[in-house]
Scaffold this active site. Structure first.
Site, PDB file in Angstrom:
ATOM      1  N   ASP A 179      35.812  39.932  35.961  1.00 18.98           N
ATOM      2  CA  ASP A 179      35.670  40.132  37.400  1.00 18.98           C
ATOM      3  C   ASP A 179      36.021  41.579  37.737  1.00 18.98           C
ATOM      4  OD1 ASP A 179      35.596  40.088  40.136  1.00 18.98           O
ATOM      5  OD2 ASP A 179      37.075  38.484  40.371  1.00 18.98           O
ATOM      6  N   CYS A 211      28.754  40.775  43.152  1.00 20.65           N
ATOM      7  CA  CYS A 211      29.018  41.607  41.972  1.00 20.65           C
ATOM      8  C   CYS A 211      28.335  41.040  40.730  1.00 20.65           C
ATOM      9  CB  CYS A 211      30.518  41.742  41.697  1.00 20.65           C
ATOM     10  SG  CYS A 211      31.460  42.586  42.975  1.00 20.65           S
ATOM     11  N   ARG A 212      29.053  40.184  40.005  1.00 23.50           N
ATOM     12  CA  ARG A 212      28.591  39.706  38.697  1.00 23.50           C
ATOM     13  C   ARG A 212      27.233  39.030  38.713  1.00 23.50           C
ATOM     14  NH1 ARG A 212      34.169  36.751  37.367  1.00 23.50           N
ATOM     15  NH2 ARG A 212      34.071  36.596  39.626  1.00 23.50           N
ATOM     16  N   SER A 213      27.054  38.072  39.611  1.00 25.94           N
ATOM     17  CA  SER A 213      25.791  37.326  39.609  1.00 25.94           C
ATOM     18  C   SER A 213      24.610  38.213  39.995  1.00 25.94           C
ATOM     19  CB  SER A 213      25.879  36.102  40.530  1.00 25.94           C
ATOM     20  OG  SER A 213      26.183  36.486  41.858  1.00 25.94           O
ATOM     21  N   CYS A 241      28.494  33.346  40.681  1.00 29.10           N
ATOM     22  CA  CYS A 241      29.861  33.866  40.594  1.00 29.10           C
ATOM     23  C   CYS A 241      30.606  33.432  41.858  1.00 29.10           C
ATOM     24  CB  CYS A 241      29.864  35.385  40.380  1.00 29.10           C
ATOM     25  SG  CYS A 241      29.239  36.358  41.764  1.00 29.10           S
ATOM     26  N   ASN A 262      28.937  36.287  45.178  1.00 30.86           N
ATOM     27  CA  ASN A 262      27.533  36.672  45.032  1.00 30.86           C
ATOM     28  C   ASN A 262      27.277  38.108  45.479  1.00 30.86           C
ATOM     29  OD1 ASN A 262      24.351  35.681  46.435  1.00 30.86           O
ATOM     30  ND2 ASN A 262      24.765  36.173  44.317  1.00 30.86           N
TER      31      ASN A 262
END
Length: 159
Positions: A128, A13-15, A8, A11
């Site tokens: 996001d 949150c999402r990933s 993401c 690095n």
């Protein structure tokens, strides 16, 4: 062993959320032929822990949070990982440019939501949550929880 890198922006949150869910789910299903890690296209969060809101939503839903410090993608990731899964088309473009610049195999770069049973052309972005609150983090985790079983099934057949 098949090695997958979730990517993401920073690095945090999402990933990291995708890494946490995929790691725990693969362990529960005894898919020991899969390894997961995460990185960001940016170095702006380098060394930082996962966002506290990501940690909170993962824990609330029973997911274990990995010991993790944000890091930026590096040339060796294209050699070390079999697949780099981008959270958005912007991340995919950035990874493709990096692969070209570093002489790496850009065919390893794919969109994470290619594994989404509800994914559709024009709707392949993992939301996001950074600028939002609990609801946005919940929405992001919902996508990750939906994609993970399909992704694991597809990847376990590759190994």
């Amino acid at each position: 062993m098949t090695k997958i890198l979730f990517v993401c922006t920073g690095n945090i949150c999402r990933s990291v959320m995708a890494q946490a869910v995929a790691t725990q789910k693969s362990e529960e299903e005894m898919l020991d032929n899969l390894f997961f890690d995460s990185a960001g296209v940016s170095d702006e969060e380098h060394g930082n822990l996962p966002d506290y809101r990501a940690v909170q939503i993962l824990e609330e839903h029973g997911w274990l949070v990995p010991t993790h410090y944000a890091r930026q993608i590096q040339p060796s990731d294209f050699e070390d990982f079999d697949l780099l899964l981008a959270m958005t088309s912007g991340h995919q473009r950035a990874l493709t440019r990096m692969a070209q610049r570093w002489g790496a195999d850009e065919s390893k770069v794919r969109l994470y939501r290619e594994f989404d049973p509800e994914g559709a052309p024009g709707d392949m972005e993992v939301p996001d949550p950074w600028y939002g609150g609990a609801r946005e983090f919940s929405d992001t985790l919902e996508v990750i929880e939906r994609v993970t079983p399909v992704m694991l099934q597809a990847l376990s057949s590759l190994s």
